[in-house]
Design an enzyme around this catalytic site. Structure first.
Site, mmCIF file in Angstrom:
data_model
loop_
_atom_site.group_PDB
_atom_site.id
_atom_site.type_symbol
_atom_site.label_atom_id
_atom_site.label_comp_id
_atom_site.label_asym_id
_atom_site.label_seq_id
_atom_site.Cartn_x
_atom_site.Cartn_y
_atom_site.Cartn_z
ATOM 1 N N ASN A 12 -17.969 -46.419 -34.132
ATOM 2 C CA ASN A 12 -17.501 -45.152 -33.548
ATOM 3 C C ASN A 12 -18.534 -44.027 -33.571
ATOM 4 O O ASN A 12 -18.236 -42.912 -33.168
ATOM 5 C CB ASN A 12 -16.224 -44.668 -34.242
ATOM 6 N N GLY A 14 -19.529 -42.095 -35.764
ATOM 7 C CA GLY A 14 -19.244 -40.939 -36.601
ATOM 8 C C GLY A 14 -20.350 -40.650 -37.600
ATOM 9 O O GLY A 14 -20.693 -39.495 -37.845
ATOM 10 N N ASP A 15 -20.913 -41.709 -38.207
ATOM 11 C CA ASP A 15 -22.003 -41.512 -39.160
ATOM 12 C C ASP A 15 -23.186 -40.825 -38.481
ATOM 13 O O ASP A 15 -23.789 -39.905 -39.039
ATOM 14 C CB ASP A 15 -22.459 -42.857 -39.738
ATOM 15 N N TYR A 179 -7.974 -42.844 -32.430
ATOM 16 C CA TYR A 179 -8.100 -44.295 -32.383
ATOM 17 C C TYR A 179 -6.925 -44.807 -31.544
ATOM 18 O O TYR A 179 -6.858 -44.554 -30.359
ATOM 19 C CB TYR A 179 -8.103 -44.862 -33.802
ATOM 20 N N ARG A 244 -10.201 -37.079 -35.052
ATOM 21 C CA ARG A 244 -10.245 -38.267 -35.890
ATOM 22 C C ARG A 244 -11.551 -38.249 -36.692
ATOM 23 O O ARG A 244 -12.521 -37.581 -36.327
ATOM 24 C CB ARG A 244 -10.182 -39.530 -35.032
ATOM 25 N N GLU A 246 -14.487 -37.738 -39.514
ATOM 26 C CA GLU A 246 -14.984 -36.652 -40.368
ATOM 27 C C GLU A 246 -15.561 -35.493 -39.575
ATOM 28 O O GLU A 246 -15.162 -34.332 -39.762
ATOM 29 C CB GLU A 246 -16.053 -37.214 -41.312
#
Length: 343
Positions: A12, A14-15, A179, A244, A246
């Site tokens: 996704n 996100g990191d 998600y 969704r 962080e």
């Protein structure tokens, strides 16, 4: 100083989103940053203009030719290459090595923030890594917040932005970044009943909506991928933000609009306690807690109508939390001070 940031993309992106915001923020404050990532492809839409002072490199197998930077940030326990640990053990003086952890409002964050982690085996034996925890309270590492964020937000013209996006004048606008929440059909029904406009982000949110039978009267806007500053603008412009992970949670808090968070699900159910800890910190009213439980599959997928009174209650809650966060020192300011004390 030169900062090396190590990032592995789990899923996704996100990191990478968090690491890019960190890298860009550091560079805006005069630091030199090298971002090492195993899949930086999403930067093509997340940060198409790049950022002066940030170099993006593929995941390394060897240490940089000129040696490690003064600071190494290992994002989310991503397991650095063995050659980097060897370079860490040989460098004189060694870099300040930081393990940047995931965001949580749980009590352990304050207890573990800024604790040393001595390396007892391997080529870097005797060196120290430091646990660094972002968080929502003054005894944690804080949240990412660029120095110009408030000025950009104050200058934002919500009406003009909506017009440029082709949105109808007036009425509610709801952003959807999710998600596959069990209560998604119920949300679509409530959006239709409120004559609201639903702005759907690409990827999993789009696929989840397309897979459903849509209620009549639902007004949908399918969004293209957008750079991070434009994602911020989306959150500023909407009356309810479904977010969704962080990075988007933090940005929704800065937006100060009503928000609903779909936490990243974990197979052992650990995300339940993490969600409850966040709602406790937020001092969420019962209506917002109930909505979160349904949205995250912890209760029946029934959602209340999106009335003005409900959204006003949530907005008051989020803006109170935002005010407390603005009184705290941001993550990059704290991080730079932390590093300076250890060099």
């Amino acid at each position: 100083m030169t900062w090396d940031i190590l990032c592995r993309v789990v899923d996704n992106h996100g990191d990478l989103g968090v690491c890019w915001r960190l890298a860009a923020d550091l560079a805006l404050r005069g630091e030199q940053v090298r971002l090492w990532c195993d899949d930086a492809s999403a930067l093509a839409w997340m940060a198409p203009q790049g950022q002066a002072g940030v170099q993006v490199h593929p995941w390394p197998e060897a240490a940089p030719p000129g040696g490690l930077g003064e600071v190494v940030v290992e994002a989310f326990g991503c397991e650095p290459p063995a050659a980097w640990l060897q370079a860490f053990g040989q460098a004189e003086p060694p870099p300040v090595w930081i393990n940047l952890e995931y965001l949580s409002a749980e009590a352990y964050v304050a207890r573990c923030h800024a604790l040393p982690s001595p390396l007892m085996t391997g080529p870097a034996t005797g060196r120290t890594r430091w646990f660094y925890y972002p968080g929502f309270t003054p005894n944690t590492g804080g949240l990412l917040r660029e120095p110009d964020l408030l000025q950009r937000q104050a200058a934002f013209d919500r009406t003009d932005w909506r017009r440029q996006q082709g949105l109808a004048d007036g009425g509610l606008a709801v952003s959807l970044f999710c998600y596959e929440p069990p209560a998604l059909p119920a949300l679509l029904q409530r959006v239709a009943e409120a004559s609201a406009q639903l702005l759907i982000t690409p990827g999993r949110a789009t696929a989840a909506v397309r897979a459903l039978h849509l209620p009549p009267g639902l007004r949908l806007h399918w969004l293209a991928p957008r750079p991070q500053p434009e994602f911020d603008a989306l959150l500023w412009a909407c009356d309810l933000n479904c977010v969704r992970g962080e990075d988007s949670l933090v940005r929704a808090l800065w937006a100060g609009q009503p928000l609903v968070w779909q936490i990243y699900p974990q197979h052992d159910g650990a995300h339940h306690e993490k969600l409850e800890a966040f709602l406790d910190w937020l001092q969420a009213p019962p209506s917002l807690r109930t909505f979160h439980a349904a949205w995250n599959g912890l209760a029946a997928p029934d959602l209340p109508p999106l009335t003005p009174a409900l959204l006003d209650e949530w907005r008051t809650c989020v803006q109170s939390a935002r005010k407390s966060l603005l009184a705290q020192t941001d993550l990059v300011s704290q991080l730079r001070h932390f590093v300076a004390e250890r060099r």
